[in-house]
Design an enzyme around this catalytic site. Structure first.
Site, PDB file in Angstrom:
ATOM      1  N   LYS A  71      31.077  32.419  42.882  1.00 40.93           N
ATOM      2  CA  LYS A  71      32.329  32.146  42.173  1.00 40.93           C
ATOM      3  C   LYS A  71      32.417  30.650  41.856  1.00 40.93           C
ATOM      4  CE  LYS A  71      37.245  33.246  43.072  1.00 40.93           C
ATOM      5  NZ  LYS A  71      38.158  33.915  44.022  1.00 40.93           N
ATOM      6  N   SER A 146      41.054  37.535  42.110  1.00 43.29           N
ATOM      7  CA  SER A 146      40.559  36.527  41.198  1.00 43.29           C
ATOM      8  C   SER A 146      39.033  36.478  41.085  1.00 43.29           C
ATOM      9  CB  SER A 146      41.055  35.147  41.641  1.00 43.29           C
ATOM     10  OG  SER A 146      40.558  34.822  42.930  1.00 43.29           O
ATOM     11  N   SER A 170      41.470  38.693  46.765  1.00 41.00           N
ATOM     12  CA  SER A 170      40.603  38.365  45.625  1.00 41.00           C
ATOM     13  C   SER A 170      39.153  38.792  45.734  1.00 41.00           C
ATOM     14  CB  SER A 170      40.637  36.867  45.366  1.00 41.00           C
ATOM     15  OG  SER A 170      41.711  36.585  44.525  1.00 41.00           O
TER      16      SER A 170
HETATM   17  N1  GLN Z   1      46.087  37.927  43.532  1.00 41.80           N
HETATM   18  C1  GLN Z   1      46.515  37.054  44.594  1.00 41.80           C
HETATM   19  C2  GLN Z   1      47.129  35.799  44.013  1.00 41.80           C
HETATM   20  O1  GLN Z   1      47.194  35.701  42.828  1.00 41.80           O
HETATM   21  C3  GLN Z   1      45.382  36.750  45.491  1.00 41.80           C
HETATM   22  C4  GLN Z   1      44.431  35.773  44.921  1.00 41.80           C
HETATM   23  C5  GLN Z   1      43.326  35.423  45.833  1.00 41.80           C
HETATM   24  O2  GLN Z   1      43.059  36.119  46.816  1.00 41.80           O
HETATM   25  N2  GLN Z   1      42.720  34.316  45.541  1.00 41.80           N
HETATM   26  O3  GLN Z   1      47.549  34.928  44.736  1.00 41.80           O
END
Ligand code: GLN
Length: 485
Positions: A71, A146, A170
């Site tokens: 990532k 994400s 994520s």
């Molecule tokens: N979807 C969650 C957020 O927007 C988790 C994101 C993540 O785990 N980085 O905060």
């Protein structure tokens, strides 16, 4: 032989036996990325010549030149590391994240950097400054987020495996939506050094892989204490590949009733119910349990996480690195403030700005007690729900996400509905416990569904054992999206 359809273990065997060279493996993936990623947009930085140059030099280690993609929030020395944000568009860190060092010491070959929501804020990979990644099962759909690029690239076999980060789901949510395995380890199990921080008390790095064995192998390499991360925990790392006893007889699994609420897609519910029946048939004992504070998890998370994010993002001010506005005022008393405002205004996308505003608000004096402190108390209650449950149960099984993949654009104008897609994943981060998603079926429009297994702190082995037993009875994880075979 088509090398790119192999699992990490299968390819490693060929590399170990010198039947395939690191350069041949890298070339096969580069060719496939070139052909397939135009429609997916899962890679954001890739330098094919450099990859081949490095492949030629690789010798030994446990990974023998096996490729991996990561990532874009992992620092890789001298490589673009942008968090899919305009504010870091030309940032090349002078150092490696600890996980990158560990991988390279074992002979892994970093293929490139993967798309993500900007600074990991999101559940759909749509807030990236590079445009969204598309779901390989149907390119009209989001891959989840994400770590959308990390999940889509593994599902489409553009890399044998990948790394992502998980602050509120994520790794697990995109793994579920793309039909791959994804593990968020226990907080402290994997060093966060060199992972660009979102919310430091929640972030964990973990693997996205085709199957459970590959996840266990990757965990063997990246786990363990690191003096550069004071939150990494000094507990011996077991050999996770030894978790697979094949026997889950007598293992006690709790099914929390709060995770089967109205609003959950009936096809998801069916797939998860069938998966639980498979575990029961293998001899696990299944019992309904209650995690009574579950309904407050999303609210607590969306105070704690933006609070931490707003202070972590304060460092991006145009002074030390990253974007700086060119629209500078002549020197005056307000010139510095003007530079900060324009730099941050131009550099951050809308969702990042929303998080900074939310976070700054809940941490500001007068609101701190009412919001932030209260959210921390709720966080403790949620963690207590789990520790009580784990007195009587070995693990907990739930859906990973309340729905299958949603269409690109479907939730972008409705942040609340986007935030609600994390309803089943957030509690594990608030509590620090490990949780894994594995594929457990498909919806009627052929989109993957994920099963989530949650365990006691530092008991990733239990997750591997249960998930592996499940994968030995099912073949969901072996399916490859059409057009990507
Ligand atoms: N979807 C969650 C957020 O927007 C988790 C994101 C993540 O785990 N980085 O905060």
């Amino acid at each position: 032989m088509e090398l790119t359809t192999l699992t990490a273990h299968e390819l490693l065997k060929l590399l170990s036996g010198n039947e395939v060279s690191p350069e041949e493996a890298a070339a096969a993936y580069l060719k496939r990325i070139e052909a397939v990623d135009k429609k997916l947009n899962s890679f954001v930085h890739i330098d094919p010549d450099e990859v081949i140059r490095k492949a030629k030099k690789i010798k030994g280690g446990r990974l023998k030149g096996l490729p991996i993609a990561v990532k874009d929030n992992f620092c890789v020395r001298d490589q673009l590391t942008t968090c899919a944000s305009r504010i870091l568009k030309s940032f090349r860190p002078p150092y490696n994240a600890t996980v990158i060092d560990r991988l390279e010491q074992e002979g892994a070959l970093i293929l490139g950097k993967l798309n993500m929501d900007e600074f990991a804020f999101g559940s759909s990979c749509e807030t990236s400054c590079y445009g969204p990644t598309r779901n390989p099962w149907n390119t009209d759909y989001a891959p989840g987020g994400s770590s959308g690029g990390s999940a889509a690239s593994v599902a489409a076999r553009l890399t044998p495996w990948s790394l992502g980060s998980d602050t509120g789901g994520s790794i697990r949510q995109p793994a579920s939506l793309c039909g791959v395995a994804g593990l968020k380890p226990t907080y402290g199990r994997v060093s966060r050094y060199g992972l660009i921080a979102f919310a430091s008390s929640l972030d964990q790095i973990g693997p996205l892989t085709q199957n459970v064995e590959d996840a266990a192998l990757l965990m063997n390499i990246i786990s363990g204490y690191d003096k550069k991360d004071s939150t990494s925990v000094n507990i011996a790392v077991p050999d996770y590949l030894k978790s697979f006893t094949g026997d889950i007889k007598g293992i006690k699994i709790g099914i929390p009733k709060e995770y089967f609420i109205s609003g959950i897609d009936s096809e998801v519910k069916d797939a998860v119910t069938k998966a639980i029946a498979v575990l029961k048939k293998l001899g696990a004992s299944i019992e309904e349990i209650s995690l009574p504070h579950t309904e407050y998890a999303v609210a607590a998370y969306y105070i704690v996480a933006p609070g931490e994010a707003s202070s972590n993002l304060a460092r991006f001010d145009g002074m030390h690195y990253g974007h700086r506005t060119t629209n500078l005022k002549k020197y005056s008393e307000s010139a510095l403030i003007d530079m900060y405002c324009k730099t941050r205004g131009e550099g951050f996308g809308d969702e990042a700005k929303r998080r900074i505003l939310l976070g700054t608000y809940v941490l500001s004096s007068g609101y701190y007690d009412a919001y932030y402190l209260k959210a921390l108390k709720v966080r403790t209650k949620i963690a207590e729900d789990f520790s009580k449950a784990f007195k009587n149960f070995d693990c907990i099984v739930t859906p990973t996400s309340p729905t299958g993949a949603f269409k690109l654009g479907e939730k972008t104008n409705d942040p609340l509905s986007m935030y609600l897609s994390d309803i089943f994943t957030i509690s594990a981060n608030l509590s620090g416990i490990p949780a894994m998603s594995v594929p457990c079926g498909f919806t009627s429009n052929n989109l993957p569904v994920g099963l989530q297994i949650l365990g006691k702190p530092f008991d990733e082995e239990m997750l591997f054992k249960v998930a592996h037993a499940y994968q030995s009875q099912t073949d969901w994880h072996t399916r490859i999206p059409a057009g990507c075979e």
